[in-house]
Design a protein around this motif. Structure first.
Motif, PDB file in Angstrom:
ATOM      1  N   LEU A  15      42.996   6.388  36.412  1.00 48.06           N
ATOM      2  CA  LEU A  15      43.620   5.069  36.257  1.00 48.06           C
ATOM      3  C   LEU A  15      44.916   4.987  37.052  1.00 48.06           C
ATOM      4  CD1 LEU A  15      43.017   4.315  32.464  1.00 48.06           C
ATOM      5  CD2 LEU A  15      41.822   3.354  34.444  1.00 48.06           C
ATOM      6  N   TRP A  16      45.636   6.105  37.127  1.00 44.43           N
ATOM      7  CA  TRP A  16      46.836   6.132  37.983  1.00 44.43           C
ATOM      8  C   TRP A  16      46.436   5.899  39.437  1.00 44.43           C
ATOM      9  CZ3 TRP A  16      48.592   8.784  42.189  1.00 44.43           C
ATOM     10  CH2 TRP A  16      49.963   8.677  42.480  1.00 44.43           C
ATOM     11  N   GLY A  17      45.364   6.564  39.870  1.00 38.94           N
ATOM     12  CA  GLY A  17      44.865   6.350  41.228  1.00 38.94           C
ATOM     13  C   GLY A  17      44.406   4.916  41.443  1.00 38.94           C
ATOM     14  N   ALA A  18      43.786   4.316  40.409  1.00 40.16           N
ATOM     15  CA  ALA A  18      43.364   2.915  40.513  1.00 40.16           C
ATOM     16  C   ALA A  18      44.574   1.999  40.661  1.00 40.16           C
ATOM     17  CB  ALA A  18      42.553   2.527  39.274  1.00 40.16           C
ATOM     18  N   GLY A  19      45.672   2.335  39.958  1.00 41.09           N
ATOM     19  CA  GLY A  19      46.893   1.553  40.110  1.00 41.09           C
ATOM     20  C   GLY A  19      47.423   1.610  41.527  1.00 41.09           C
ATOM     21  N   MET A  20      47.339   2.776  42.162  1.00 38.32           N
ATOM     22  CA  MET A  20      47.759   2.908  43.555  1.00 38.32           C
ATOM     23  C   MET A  20      46.839   2.102  44.475  1.00 38.32           C
ATOM     24  SD  MET A  20      50.014   4.183  45.539  1.00 38.32           S
ATOM     25  CE  MET A  20      50.802   5.393  44.458  1.00 38.32           C
ATOM     26  N   GLU A 151      37.776 -11.687  50.406  1.00 36.90           N
ATOM     27  CA  GLU A 151      38.548 -10.837  51.310  1.00 36.90           C
ATOM     28  C   GLU A 151      39.391  -9.831  50.530  1.00 36.90           C
ATOM     29  OE1 GLU A 151      40.625  -9.194  54.612  1.00 36.90           O
ATOM     30  OE2 GLU A 151      38.623 -10.025  54.273  1.00 36.90           O
ATOM     31  N   THR A 152      39.939 -10.262  49.400  1.00 39.20           N
ATOM     32  CA  THR A 152      40.715  -9.348  48.560  1.00 39.20           C
ATOM     33  C   THR A 152      39.841  -8.210  48.044  1.00 39.20           C
ATOM     34  OG1 THR A 152      42.156 -11.169  47.860  1.00 39.20           O
ATOM     35  CG2 THR A 152      42.180  -9.181  46.510  1.00 39.20           C
ATOM     36  N   ILE A 153      38.647  -8.555  47.593  1.00 36.33           N
ATOM     37  CA  ILE A 153      37.710  -7.531  47.117  1.00 36.33           C
ATOM     38  C   ILE A 153      37.323  -6.585  48.252  1.00 36.33           C
ATOM     39  CG2 ILE A 153      35.359  -7.169  46.254  1.00 36.33           C
ATOM     40  CD1 ILE A 153      35.722  -9.727  44.589  1.00 36.33           C
ATOM     41  N   ALA A 192      33.260   4.408  40.362  1.00 34.77           N
ATOM     42  CA  ALA A 192      32.544   3.170  40.697  1.00 34.77           C
ATOM     43  C   ALA A 192      32.727   2.115  39.608  1.00 34.77           C
ATOM     44  CB  ALA A 192      31.055   3.472  40.892  1.00 34.77           C
ATOM     45  N   ILE A 193      32.686   2.542  38.351  1.00 34.77           N
ATOM     46  CA  ILE A 193      32.870   1.603  37.241  1.00 34.77           C
ATOM     47  C   ILE A 193      34.276   0.999  37.276  1.00 34.77           C
ATOM     48  CG2 ILE A 193      33.036   1.429  34.721  1.00 34.77           C
ATOM     49  CD1 ILE A 193      30.780   3.521  34.579  1.00 34.77           C
ATOM     50  N   ILE A 194      35.277   1.817  37.591  1.00 34.36           N
ATOM     51  CA  ILE A 194      36.651   1.308  37.680  1.00 34.36           C
ATOM     52  C   ILE A 194      36.762   0.268  38.788  1.00 34.36           C
ATOM     53  CG2 ILE A 194      39.036   1.933  38.231  1.00 34.36           C
ATOM     54  CD1 ILE A 194      38.531   4.620  36.850  1.00 34.36           C
ATOM     55  N   TYR A 195      36.146   0.551  39.947  1.00 36.54           N
ATOM     56  CA  TYR A 195      36.139  -0.432  41.032  1.00 36.54           C
ATOM     57  C   TYR A 195      35.470  -1.736  40.593  1.00 36.54           C
ATOM     58  CZ  TYR A 195      37.777   2.627  44.832  1.00 36.54           C
ATOM     59  OH  TYR A 195      38.536   3.427  45.636  1.00 36.54           O
ATOM     60  N   ILE A 196      34.361  -1.629  39.896  1.00 34.08           N
ATOM     61  CA  ILE A 196      33.636  -2.815  39.445  1.00 34.08           C
ATOM     62  C   ILE A 196      34.492  -3.640  38.492  1.00 34.08           C
ATOM     63  CG2 ILE A 196      31.675  -3.603  38.041  1.00 34.08           C
ATOM     64  CD1 ILE A 196      30.086  -1.223  39.227  1.00 34.08           C
ATOM     65  N   VAL A 197      35.179  -2.973  37.568  1.00 31.10           N
ATOM     66  CA  VAL A 197      36.040  -3.685  36.607  1.00 31.10           C
ATOM     67  C   VAL A 197      37.168  -4.416  37.337  1.00 31.10           C
ATOM     68  CG1 VAL A 197      37.684  -3.373  34.715  1.00 31.10           C
ATOM     69  CG2 VAL A 197      35.487  -2.179  34.664  1.00 31.10           C
ATOM     70  N   ILE A 198      37.811  -3.734  38.296  1.00 31.85           N
ATOM     71  CA  ILE A 198      38.906  -4.369  39.040  1.00 31.85           C
ATOM     72  C   ILE A 198      38.397  -5.587  39.803  1.00 31.85           C
ATOM     73  CG2 ILE A 198      40.578  -4.058  40.894  1.00 31.85           C
ATOM     74  CD1 ILE A 198      40.741  -1.102  40.111  1.00 31.85           C
ATOM     75  N   ASN A 199      37.253  -5.439  40.468  1.00 26.21           N
ATOM     76  CA  ASN A 199      36.708  -6.554  41.236  1.00 26.21           C
ATOM     77  C   ASN A 199      36.284  -7.708  40.328  1.00 26.21           C
ATOM     78  OD1 ASN A 199      37.064  -5.312  43.724  1.00 26.21           O
ATOM     79  ND2 ASN A 199      35.059  -4.315  43.665  1.00 26.21           N
ATOM     80  N   SER A 203      37.685 -11.532  40.497  1.00 26.20           N
ATOM     81  CA  SER A 203      36.817 -12.713  40.548  1.00 26.20           C
ATOM     82  C   SER A 203      37.209 -13.719  39.478  1.00 26.20           C
ATOM     83  CB  SER A 203      35.349 -12.302  40.373  1.00 26.20           C
ATOM     84  OG  SER A 203      34.931 -11.448  41.416  1.00 26.20           O
ATOM     85  N   LEU A 204      37.511 -13.226  38.273  1.00 24.02           N
ATOM     86  CA  LEU A 204      37.942 -14.126  37.204  1.00 24.02           C
ATOM     87  C   LEU A 204      39.260 -14.814  37.563  1.00 24.02           C
ATOM     88  CD1 LEU A 204      37.206 -12.154  33.907  1.00 24.02           C
ATOM     89  CD2 LEU A 204      35.924 -14.063  34.883  1.00 24.02           C
ATOM     90  N   ALA A 205      40.198 -14.054  38.145  1.00 23.99           N
ATOM     91  CA  ALA A 205      41.477 -14.636  38.548  1.00 23.99           C
ATOM     92  C   ALA A 205      41.275 -15.703  39.612  1.00 23.99           C
ATOM     93  CB  ALA A 205      42.415 -13.541  39.051  1.00 23.99           C
TER      94      ALA A 205
END
Length: 217
Positions: A15-20, A151-153, A192-199, A203-205
């Motif tokens: 999760l720290w890496g995902a924050g980066m 483009e953000t994704i 992969a699941i973390i990437y999917i959640v972020i994306n 999309s919701l935003a």
């Protein structure tokens, strides 16, 4: 160690890496947005030289792999006497890349706006750049939000490549965990699941912003 225990132990650092990952991608998108608008107007400029230079920039950054761009920026800056941390080199490369793509997105929005609006603004004495900022840009942003989200994704997914220049984001963290646990399947599935959640959240935003702009709020 069970799969659940492995993921539980690895999740905080992942999760720290995902924050980066979000930080690098977000800064690149935010910096690229105003510069992409400027490039968009440069491409659409009636001045032949400005338009040509803008198109050359687009062709270079849209026509080369982002991995090559990252490596060139990372190794070129020290040759020029500019020593920057890998994270800044990564942000610079992603920003220069997204400028070219965002400019094309904005150009599509610009072409959907009747040209008479700018002409009417000039007739009542509004300067060109003031008219673009107050009249054209808000409409362009409303029209291109779905494409900007895409483009953000795309930038967020491409940010996984910055691990090659030693930026400790989600992908590099995952590789480090795999190197010590020898459990690649579970770790990469978790990444992969973390990437999917972020994306999904992005999309919701984007949909929320599109809905608010459509309602004029």
């Amino acid at each position: 160690m069970t799969t659940f225990a492995l993921i539980q132990d690895s999740l905080p650092i992942m999760l720290w890496g995902a924050g980066m990952t979000v930080l690098v991608s977000g800064v690149a998108i935010i910096l690229g947005m105003p510069l992409g608008l400027v490039l968009c107007f440069g491409v659409a400029s009636p001045n032949r030289w400005i338009s040509r230079i803008s198109r050359i920039y687009q062709s270079v950054w849209r026509g080369t792999p982002i991995l090559v761009q990252l490596l060139i920026i990372y190794y070129l800056l020290p040759l020029l006497g500019i020593n920057v941390p890998p994270i800044l080199a990564a942000i610079l490369a992603l920003t220069l890349n997204t400028i070219a793509f965002q400019a094309e997105i904005f150009r599509g929005g610009l072409q959907a706006i009747p040209p008479g609006q700018l002409e009417a603004a000039r007739m009542v004495g509004i300067r060109k750049w003031a008219a673009r900022y107050h009249i054209l840009v808000p409409q362009i942003l409303r029209l291109v939000i779905p494409s900007l989200v895409n483009e953000t994704i795309s930038i967020l997914k491409n940010s996984s490549l910055v691990s090659v220049i030693a930026v400790t984001e989600l992908m590099r963290v995952s590789q480090q965990i795999v190197a010590t646990t020898y459990r690649p399947f579970e770790i990469y599935i978790a990444a992969a699941i973390i990437y999917i959640v972020i994306n999904f959240l992005l999309s919701l935003a984007g949909r929320s912003a599109e809905w608010r702009l459509a309602r004029g709020t």
